[in-house]
Design a protein around this motif. Structure first.
Motif, PDB file in Angstrom:
ATOM      1  N   SER A 102      40.428  55.707  99.904  1.00  0.00           N
ATOM      2  CA  SER A 102      41.374  56.182 100.844  1.00  0.00           C
ATOM      3  C   SER A 102      41.603  57.978 100.616  1.00  0.00           C
ATOM      4  O   SER A 102      41.928  58.443 101.445  1.00  0.00           O
ATOM      5  N   ASP A 103      41.268  58.096  99.383  1.00  0.00           N
ATOM      6  CA  ASP A 103      41.474  59.676  99.164  1.00  0.00           C
ATOM      7  C   ASP A 103      40.066  60.426  99.626  1.00  0.00           C
ATOM      8  O   ASP A 103      40.299  61.601 100.084  1.00  0.00           O
ATOM      9  N   THR A 104      39.118  59.885  99.389  1.00  0.00           N
ATOM     10  CA  THR A 104      37.917  60.796  99.887  1.00  0.00           C
ATOM     11  C   THR A 104      37.294  60.409 101.213  1.00  0.00           C
ATOM     12  O   THR A 104      36.561  61.103 101.689  1.00  0.00           O
ATOM     13  N   PRO A 106      39.013  59.576 104.832  1.00  0.00           N
ATOM     14  CA  PRO A 106      40.060  59.547 105.852  1.00  0.00           C
ATOM     15  C   PRO A 106      39.430  59.041 106.922  1.00  0.00           C
ATOM     16  O   PRO A 106      38.355  59.200 107.385  1.00  0.00           O
ATOM     17  N   ARG A 110      43.499  60.433 108.724  1.00  0.00           N
ATOM     18  CA  ARG A 110      44.646  59.879 107.880  1.00  0.00           C
ATOM     19  C   ARG A 110      44.028  59.343 106.851  1.00  0.00           C
ATOM     20  O   ARG A 110      43.120  58.571 106.920  1.00  0.00           O
ATOM     21  N   ARG A 111      44.704  59.373 105.618  1.00  0.00           N
ATOM     22  CA  ARG A 111      44.356  58.717 104.462  1.00  0.00           C
ATOM     23  C   ARG A 111      44.981  57.400 104.004  1.00  0.00           C
ATOM     24  O   ARG A 111      44.327  56.552 103.352  1.00  0.00           O
ATOM     25  N   ARG A 112      46.105  57.292 104.545  1.00  0.00           N
ATOM     26  CA  ARG A 112      46.737  56.129 104.067  1.00  0.00           C
ATOM     27  C   ARG A 112      47.214  54.905 105.141  1.00  0.00           C
ATOM     28  O   ARG A 112      46.872  53.636 104.922  1.00  0.00           O
TER      29      ARG A 112
END
Length: 180
Positions: A102-104, A106, A110-112
């Motif tokens: 999720s950090d790398t 998106p 959006r990442r989350r």
């Protein structure tokens, strides 16, 4: 009587008076950016806490129904029930991979939120498929999804992957919110 008459003449503020400033909004130069930032941070912390509560409550709620389904509908032996537990716990060993992904990677910038939504959808789909699965001797509209140990093991894995992604994303949202 005079007191009642004088109270009747007093204009009490309405809800609209309390919610809306009659003079209109303050110009942007008169707003306090620090107060606005603190108010936004409080709303985000409350939303993150509420999200975590809803996700944990929703994940734990169907546990009794699932165990009764395995015992009475699937008629699984205790050894098979233990295997279901192992299958359900495997995705939790990859929490770090979900957080890293999720950090790398998106999704739509959006990442989350996309990962959180995907986890919720995976869980809901697996719960729904379990609920509509048909006993082996039944025919009808849901006969294409018979109740079996293999089908339940796959759906348990899907539920666990969804729960893992949902839990990891809630953890990361809480950490990000608390660091602000």
């Amino acid at each position: 009587a005079e007191l009642a008459a004088s109270l009747g003449r007093i204009r009490r503020p309405s809800l609209a008076d309390l919610l809306f400033d009659p003079d209109g909004p303050a110009p942007s130069s008169a707003r306090d950016p620090k107060a606005e930032w603190e108010a936004a941070a409080r709303r985000q912390k409350f939303a993150a806490t509420l999200l975590w509560f809803v996700v944990c409550f929703g994940s734990g709620l169907p546990g009794v129904a699932l165990s009764r389904f395995v015992q009475f509908d699937l008629r699984a032996d205790p050894s098979v029930q233990a295997i279901f537990g192992v299958i359900g716990s495997v995705p939790w060993n990859f929490k770090f991979a979900a957080a890293f992904m999720s950090d790398t990677l998106p999704i739509c910038g959006r990442r989350r939120i996309p990962y959180l939504a995907g986890g919720i959808v995976a869980q809901c789909a697996a719960y729904w498929l379990i609920s509509v699965s048909a006993p082996p001797d039944e025919t009808g509209i849901w006969a294409w999804l018979p109740q079996s140990n293999v089908a339940y093991a796959l759906l348990t894995f899907a539920m666990s992957v969804g729960a893992m992604f949902t839990g990891v994303m809630c953890d990361t949202v809480v950490v990000e919110t608390s660091m602000r």
